[in-house]
Design an enzyme around this catalytic site. Structure first.
Site, PDB file in Angstrom:
ATOM      1  N   ARG A  79       0.851  -1.670   0.075  1.00  0.00           N
ATOM      2  CA  ARG A  79      -0.012  -0.245   0.183  1.00  0.00           C
ATOM      3  C   ARG A  79       1.105   1.191  -0.330  1.00  0.00           C
ATOM      4  NH1 ARG A  79      -5.186   1.909   1.533  1.00  0.00           N
ATOM      5  NH2 ARG A  79      -5.358   3.552   2.972  1.00  0.00           N
TER       6      ARG A  79
ATOM      7  N   LEU B 254      -7.075   7.387  -1.964  1.00  0.00           N
ATOM      8  CA  LEU B 254      -6.761   5.762  -1.547  1.00  0.00           C
ATOM      9  C   LEU B 254      -8.009   6.232  -0.583  1.00  0.00           C
ATOM     10  CD1 LEU B 254      -3.674   5.177  -1.002  1.00  0.00           C
ATOM     11  CD2 LEU B 254      -4.964   4.113  -2.529  1.00  0.00           C
ATOM     12  N   SER B 255      -9.342   5.510  -0.466  1.00  0.00           N
ATOM     13  CA  SER B 255     -10.026   4.678   0.959  1.00  0.00           C
ATOM     14  C   SER B 255      -8.915   4.304   1.931  1.00  0.00           C
ATOM     15  CB  SER B 255     -10.698   3.884   0.092  1.00  0.00           C
ATOM     16  OG  SER B 255     -11.583   4.394  -0.498  1.00  0.00           O
ATOM     17  N   ALA B 256      -9.547   4.117   2.379  1.00  0.00           N
ATOM     18  CA  ALA B 256      -9.259   3.143   4.281  1.00  0.00           C
ATOM     19  C   ALA B 256      -8.801   1.148   3.946  1.00  0.00           C
ATOM     20  CB  ALA B 256     -10.023   3.200   5.605  1.00  0.00           C
TER      21      ALA B 256
END
Length: 377
Positions: A38, A63-65
């Site tokens: 990530r 970026l989403s969680a």
């Protein structure tokens, strides 16, 4: 949005935490998450936050969680050969993970509003293909991105097996999203503050399931044009005719992967960031450890026997046991010290067997590099 699981010291520990919290539930999804670090999709100055279960934004980059991506990947129920459309594809992180599952004969398209984000996504995609250690362990469906507003997709566009929207959708936009889906397909989207899975069961029939509560920025509405007409977004060709050379590369790589010892194992990274954390975490990780197993083996291996001195051996048996236990305790202490210092012996990732096999082929160097996707290492 996020914070559902504890932060990790590296990508592997983050995935461990997501598994433990049941956000990641299938092996396919787990392998895809482990294959792509990530942090590679963060700007370098913000990479220290990459393994927190939090969304991240910098300018147009977002970026989403991790817990959200986990639920999305599980809900999509991905399989090799499917077609996938990512509305609001952003950095390409999700699209790249999806491509690892779809395989070389899938379709992987994304629509992104911002030109600078598309450039960023292609930079990250090129970095992944050229440098990622896991690339050769998958058969990859490379994503293609186009710029535009996902609410202006040309009505004649083909439908997809799987669709994900990464921005908040209002109730009045739901039918528009459904039209992009084939019968039997799955649409995952944040609909009225709930991550929602919609399955198209027939021409006009749907099944809807709410997954978790979420908070997403809403879709950006199209701007009014001077002439009053929308500017339709043309999606990439659904099924491009592959060149014979490309098909040959896919087939050769597939054969070399499967020959000999079967499919290549998925590696686990052991980064330097988490070395101080190994003492507490390594004991219950999936990665095999070279621990004191040889100590236990030594108790099973008899020492040399002298038939003339059996009685003496019996007399000294207790002393030998005490010596053995002393050595065991000492070596266990040394092992614990090595764990604290981060020098615990971990089975190393195997050499890249596919690369070795390609380089051993009696082919000109340019052809070998083509088979390797011009990867330098």
């Amino acid at each position: 949005m996020g914070g559902a699981v504890s932060a990790g010291e590296d990508n592997d520990e983050l995935i461990d935490n997501l598994k433990e919290a049941q956000y990641i539930r299938s092996e396919l999804v787990e392998h895809a998450f482990r294959a792509i670090d990530r942090a590679d999709y963060y700007l370098e100055e913000f990479s220290d936050s990459a393994y927190k279960d939090l969304a991240w934004r910098h300018g147009n980059i977002h970026l989403s969680a991790p817990c959200i991506y986990s639920e999305v990947m599980e809900a999509l129920d991905l399989q090799p050969g499917l077609s996938f459309l990512n509305l609001g594809s952003g950095t390409g992180y999700l699209s790249t993970m999806v491509g690892l599952i779809l395989g070389p004969f899938g379709v992987n398209h994304g629509v992104e509003l911002h030109e600078d984000v598309i450039e960023y996504a292609y930079q990250k995609l090129d970095f992944f293909i050229k440098t990622n250690e896991s690339f050769d362990r998958f058969e990859f469906c490379e994503p293609s991105f186009v710029m535009g507003n996902c609410l202006e997709i040309a009505p004649e566009s083909k439908q997809y097996d799987r669709v994900y929207c990464g921005a908040g959708v209002q109730k009045e936009q739901e039918d528009y999203m459904k039209k992009m889906l084939k019968i039997g397909g799955i649409l995952v989207l944040p609909l009225e503050e709930k991550l929602t899975k919609i399955t198209r069961t027939g021409y006009n029939t749907w099944e809807t399931r709410k997954i978790i509560a979420v908070s997403f920025a809403p879709l950006v509405l199209p701007k009014h044009r001077e002439n009053g007409k929308a500017r339709p977004v043309s999606l990439p060709t659904m099924f491009e005719v592959r060149s014979l050379q490309d098909l040959a590369r896919i087939k050769i790589r597939h054969i070399l992967k499967k020959s000999g010892s079967g499919s290549l194992p998925l590696p686990r990274r052991t980064g330097s960031k988490r070395r101080h954390h190994l003492k507490h975490k390594r004991e219950h990780r999936d990665t095999a450890l070279l621990t004191n197993s040889y100590l236990f083996m030594s108790r099973l291996i008899p020492g040399p026997m002298d038939n003339n001195n059996n009685q003496s051996a019996t007399v000294n048996e207790d002393d030998e046991d005490e010596d053995c236990m002393g050595r065991c305790e000492q070596e266990e202490k040394e092992e614990n010290v090595r764990r604290e210092e981060g020098s615990v012996l971990v089975i190393e990732t195997p050499v890249n067997i596919l690369r070795a096999r390609i380089l051993s082929l009696p082919l000109p160097e340019p052809l070998k590099m083509y088979l390797l996707y011009y990867r330098e290492k």
